[in-house]
Design a protein around this motif. Structure first.
Motif, PDB file in Angstrom:
ATOM      1  N   THR A  92      14.417  13.420  12.757  1.00  0.00           N
ATOM      2  CA  THR A  92      13.486  12.329  12.459  1.00  0.00           C
ATOM      3  C   THR A  92      13.861  11.645  11.149  1.00  0.00           C
ATOM      4  OG1 THR A  92      11.755  13.616  13.567  1.00  0.00           O
ATOM      5  CG2 THR A  92      11.048  11.736  12.251  1.00  0.00           C
ATOM      6  N   LYS A  93      14.374  12.418  10.201  1.00  0.00           N
ATOM      7  CA  LYS A  93      14.772  11.867   8.901  1.00  0.00           C
ATOM      8  C   LYS A  93      15.885  10.835   9.060  1.00  0.00           C
ATOM      9  CE  LYS A  93      15.955  13.692   4.283  1.00  0.00           C
ATOM     10  NZ  LYS A  93      14.685  13.492   3.580  1.00  0.00           N
ATOM     11  N   ASN A  94      16.670  10.949  10.132  1.00  0.00           N
ATOM     12  CA  ASN A  94      17.764  10.006  10.374  1.00  0.00           C
ATOM     13  C   ASN A  94      17.325   8.724  11.074  1.00  0.00           C
ATOM     14  OD1 ASN A  94      20.127  11.144   9.227  1.00  0.00           O
ATOM     15  ND2 ASN A  94      20.238  12.643  10.891  1.00  0.00           N
ATOM     16  N   LEU A  95      16.032   8.555  11.324  1.00  0.00           N
ATOM     17  CA  LEU A  95      15.558   7.322  11.952  1.00  0.00           C
ATOM     18  C   LEU A  95      16.043   6.093  11.194  1.00  0.00           C
ATOM     19  CD1 LEU A  95      11.850   8.153  12.917  1.00  0.00           C
ATOM     20  CD2 LEU A  95      13.731   7.620  14.482  1.00  0.00           C
ATOM     21  N   GLY A  96      15.916   6.134   9.881  1.00  0.00           N
ATOM     22  CA  GLY A  96      16.335   4.991   9.071  1.00  0.00           C
ATOM     23  C   GLY A  96      17.819   4.743   9.137  1.00  0.00           C
TER      24      GLY A  96
ATOM     25  N   ARG B  69       0.850  -1.188   0.000  1.00  0.00           N
ATOM     26  CA  ARG B  69       0.000   0.000   0.000  1.00  0.00           C
ATOM     27  C   ARG B  69       0.886   1.238   0.000  1.00  0.00           C
ATOM     28  NH1 ARG B  69      -0.108   2.681   4.813  1.00  0.00           N
ATOM     29  NH2 ARG B  69       0.393   1.534   6.740  1.00  0.00           N
ATOM     30  N   THR B  70       0.274   2.369  -0.243  1.00  0.00           N
ATOM     31  CA  THR B  70       0.982   3.634  -0.147  1.00  0.00           C
ATOM     32  C   THR B  70       0.921   4.140   1.287  1.00  0.00           C
ATOM     33  OG1 THR B  70      -1.029   4.846  -0.740  1.00  0.00           O
ATOM     34  CG2 THR B  70       0.454   4.230  -2.539  1.00  0.00           C
ATOM     35  N   ILE B  71       1.662   5.206   1.556  1.00  0.00           N
ATOM     36  CA  ILE B  71       1.684   5.732   2.927  1.00  0.00           C
ATOM     37  C   ILE B  71       0.340   6.358   3.282  1.00  0.00           C
ATOM     38  CG2 ILE B  71       4.165   6.130   2.847  1.00  0.00           C
ATOM     39  CD1 ILE B  71       3.600   9.095   2.439  1.00  0.00           C
ATOM     40  N   THR B  72       0.082   6.446   4.574  1.00  0.00           N
ATOM     41  CA  THR B  72      -1.157   7.019   5.081  1.00  0.00           C
ATOM     42  C   THR B  72      -1.201   8.513   4.746  1.00  0.00           C
ATOM     43  OG1 THR B  72      -1.011   5.465   6.918  1.00  0.00           O
ATOM     44  CG2 THR B  72      -2.597   7.277   7.126  1.00  0.00           C
ATOM     45  N   PRO B  73      -2.254   8.975   4.074  1.00  0.00           N
ATOM     46  CA  PRO B  73      -2.300  10.390   3.673  1.00  0.00           C
ATOM     47  C   PRO B  73      -2.142  11.366   4.838  1.00  0.00           C
ATOM     48  CG  PRO B  73      -4.013   9.149   2.547  1.00  0.00           C
ATOM     49  CD  PRO B  73      -3.420   8.219   3.562  1.00  0.00           C
ATOM     50  N   GLN B  74      -2.665  11.008   6.011  1.00  0.00           N
ATOM     51  CA  GLN B  74      -2.646  11.936   7.149  1.00  0.00           C
ATOM     52  C   GLN B  74      -1.405  11.764   8.035  1.00  0.00           C
ATOM     53  OE1 GLN B  74      -5.326   9.849   6.577  1.00  0.00           O
ATOM     54  NE2 GLN B  74      -6.587  11.356   5.469  1.00  0.00           N
TER      55      GLN B  74
ATOM     56  N   TYR C 207       6.908  14.569   9.106  1.00  0.00           N
ATOM     57  CA  TYR C 207       8.217  14.065   9.500  1.00  0.00           C
ATOM     58  C   TYR C 207       8.350  12.571   9.188  1.00  0.00           C
ATOM     59  CZ  TYR C 207       8.965  18.188  12.569  1.00  0.00           C
ATOM     60  OH  TYR C 207       9.130  19.444  13.092  1.00  0.00           O
ATOM     61  N   LEU C 208       7.242  11.856   9.210  1.00  0.00           N
ATOM     62  CA  LEU C 208       7.266  10.386   9.159  1.00  0.00           C
ATOM     63  C   LEU C 208       6.902   9.796   7.800  1.00  0.00           C
ATOM     64  CD1 LEU C 208       5.548   9.700  12.595  1.00  0.00           C
ATOM     65  CD2 LEU C 208       7.980   9.496  12.060  1.00  0.00           C
ATOM     66  N   ARG C 209       6.706  10.634   6.809  1.00  0.00           N
ATOM     67  CA  ARG C 209       6.307  10.113   5.501  1.00  0.00           C
ATOM     68  C   ARG C 209       7.359   9.144   4.950  1.00  0.00           C
ATOM     69  NH1 ARG C 209       2.180  12.673   2.860  1.00  0.00           N
ATOM     70  NH2 ARG C 209       3.083  12.182   0.828  1.00  0.00           N
ATOM     71  N   GLU C 210       8.617   9.556   4.963  1.00  0.00           N
ATOM     72  CA  GLU C 210       9.687   8.688   4.454  1.00  0.00           C
ATOM     73  C   GLU C 210       9.828   7.439   5.312  1.00  0.00           C
ATOM     74  OE1 GLU C 210      13.338  10.782   3.964  1.00  0.00           O
ATOM     75  OE2 GLU C 210      12.481  12.290   2.616  1.00  0.00           O
ATOM     76  N   SER C 211       9.674   7.590   6.615  1.00  0.00           N
ATOM     77  CA  SER C 211       9.830   6.437   7.512  1.00  0.00           C
ATOM     78  C   SER C 211       8.735   5.409   7.278  1.00  0.00           C
ATOM     79  CB  SER C 211       9.816   6.899   8.973  1.00  0.00           C
ATOM     80  OG  SER C 211      10.918   7.745   9.241  1.00  0.00           O
ATOM     81  N   GLU C 212       7.490   5.856   7.100  1.00  0.00           N
ATOM     82  CA  GLU C 212       6.415   4.896   6.860  1.00  0.00           C
ATOM     83  C   GLU C 212       6.617   4.191   5.524  1.00  0.00           C
ATOM     84  OE1 GLU C 212       1.572   4.310   6.849  1.00  0.00           O
ATOM     85  OE2 GLU C 212       2.385   6.328   6.577  1.00  0.00           O
ATOM     86  N   ALA C 213       7.038   4.944   4.493  1.00  0.00           N
ATOM     87  CA  ALA C 213       7.316   4.323   3.198  1.00  0.00           C
ATOM     88  C   ALA C 213       8.413   3.275   3.324  1.00  0.00           C
ATOM     89  CB  ALA C 213       7.714   5.389   2.182  1.00  0.00           C
ATOM     90  N   ALA C 214       9.424   3.568   4.147  1.00  0.00           N
ATOM     91  CA  ALA C 214      10.525   2.634   4.339  1.00  0.00           C
ATOM     92  C   ALA C 214      10.073   1.371   5.077  1.00  0.00           C
ATOM     93  CB  ALA C 214      11.660   3.311   5.103  1.00  0.00           C
TER      94      ALA C 214
END
Length: 425
Positions: A146-150, A52-57, A61-68
């Motif tokens: 947050t971007k460095n979580l991954g 699935r794609t990432i959650t729209p809402q 900060y977490l868009r990239e993390s959820e995609a990952a």
């Protein structure tokens, strides 16, 4: 040796290594990717797609993390199927940037995992804050952290890491440096090489260009600020006015790889053409778009001066390939470039934000080719001595892998020079 490669954009940084294992007898190579096109002989490719794609809402900060996470879950499912089918790798190599390697040690705890670590985001000393036109806001620091979580999750997961340059390693927290090995992917100097007889046909312009012509070149994956495209474009009116027979070849797409995007329908190329207007002689500026690799090499071989500009960010392969092809490099005085390019030794350094200085150095090089001949030769020698695929980089990769597996599973170095390599273990 059984090797599992993971990179969503097959083959990514693993082209040479995967090709080597695919063609060497006694080894098995499997590659998990999202890319359906392209194949490598002897390499089994498995294509996956997030469910699935990432959650729209989701918080921005977490868009990239959820995609990952979605990537990591699907790669883990593929890995489970491989394990059930009897394939258990000795070594796993994967890029950490899209989350794909995060859960692989849970599937293959007995395998050695080598993560590819390309860039750690920082508030100071790198790309953020480099351009005064891009303001740093109160939102910047928490967004970057947050971007460095991954990055941090992969650093905790991997047994070893690889960085392509010393500067890119330096932006990672020092506590992780002992696990990070600096090994570049390598430049094939037998392909990216000088050719005094090189000829390039621009069919749309009904034009033939030959090595020795007054050609200025610029290459980037996409024409955007992170690669200095605005500064380069602003230097062109002065260059073309001073050198009436000079032509400019520009390679790159109109998307955005790094940094801020423009509104829909706008591109940085359109923006610069509108800014420069009639000051730019477009009959001598040729936008080639994205071109095949063999045409890219021809562009480098006919180049009299190659301009490479970048933020303090990931160093492009194209600069090293240009050096290998014997180009005279006019490069930005930024840390990634300065690791390789030394002013007056194997190239020329300029202020990233100074179109005037860029133009002056390019004009000088076009006027007096002989005076810069040694810099071109030294640029190629730099690649041969430090970044050559066959004699330096591929052997270093194989020695790193061989350190992690029993002797009877090791990759052969029989046909490769036995040069030393510094390895963090």
């Amino acid at each position: 040796m059984k090797v599992l490669f993971v990179h969503q954009n097959f083959p990514g940084q693993y082209l040479h290594l995967a090709r080597h294992f695919g063609t060497q007898p006694g080894h098995q190579a499997v590659f998990i990717t999202q890319r359906k096109d392209h194949e490598l002989p002897g390499v089994r490719k498995i294509v996956y797609k997030p469910r699935r794609t990432i959650t729209p809402q989701v918080h921005h900060y977490l868009r990239e993390s959820e995609a990952a996470v979605l990537n990591a879950q699907e790669v883990a499912r593929v890995a489970l199927d491989l394990r059930k089918a009897g394939f258990i790798p000795d070594v796993v190599l994967g890029h950490n940037g899209w989350g794909e390697i995060w859960y692989l040690k849970d599937i293959f705890p007995e395998a050695q995992l080598i993560g590819y670590f390309e860039f750690f985001y920082r508030m100071t000393g790198a790309d953020v804050g480099f351009d005064p036109a891009e303001p740093v806001t109160p939102d910047t620091a928490p967004r970057l952290r947050t971007k460095n979580l991954g990055n941090l999750l992969a650093l905790d997961t991997a047994d070893l890491g690889q960085c392509p340059t010393e500067w890119q390693k330096s932006v990672y927290p020092r506590r992780y440096h002992s696990t990070l090995n600096v090994i570049h992917e390598g430049i094939d100097s037998t392909i990216a090489r000088p050719d005094s007889a090189a000829r390039l046909i621009l069919a749309d312009a009904k034009l033939e260009i030959n090595a020795g012509d007054e050609i200025v070149t610029y290459v980037a994956r996409n024409l955007e600020p992170y690669r200095g495209f605005p500064s380069f474009m602003r230097s062109l009116p002065k260059i073309l006015a001073a050198r009436p027979t000079a032509r400019v070849l520009i390679v790159g797409g109109d998307d955005v790889s790094y940094g801020a995007r423009l509104p829909p329908g706008e591109t940085y190329c359109k923006k610069m053409l509108a800014e420069l207007g009639d000051s730019l002689d477009l009959t001598r500026v040729h936008f080639l778009g994205k071109i095949p690799y063999n045409a890219f090499i021809k562009v480098l071989q006919v180049s009299r001066v190659h301009v490479y500009l970048t933020y303090p960010f990931v160093l492009s392969w194209s600069m090293l390939e240009a050096m290998s092809a014997g180009c005279l490099i006019v490069g930005s005085r930024t840390q990634p470039v300065q690791e390789v390019l030394h002013h007056g030794g194997n190239g020329v350094l300029v202020d990233f934000f100074s179109p005037g200085e860029i133009a002056e150095r390019v004009i000088e090089a076009l006027e007096d080719r002989r005076s810069f001949a040694s810099l071109r030769q030294n640029a190629r020698q730099t690649i041969i001595d430090h970044y050559d695929l066959r004699s330096i980089c591929l052997p270093a990769h194989l020695r790193l892998l061989n350190m992690l597996v029993p002797r009877d599973q090791r990759a052969s170095l029989q046909s490769l020079p036995a040069a030393p390599v510094k390895v963090a273990v």
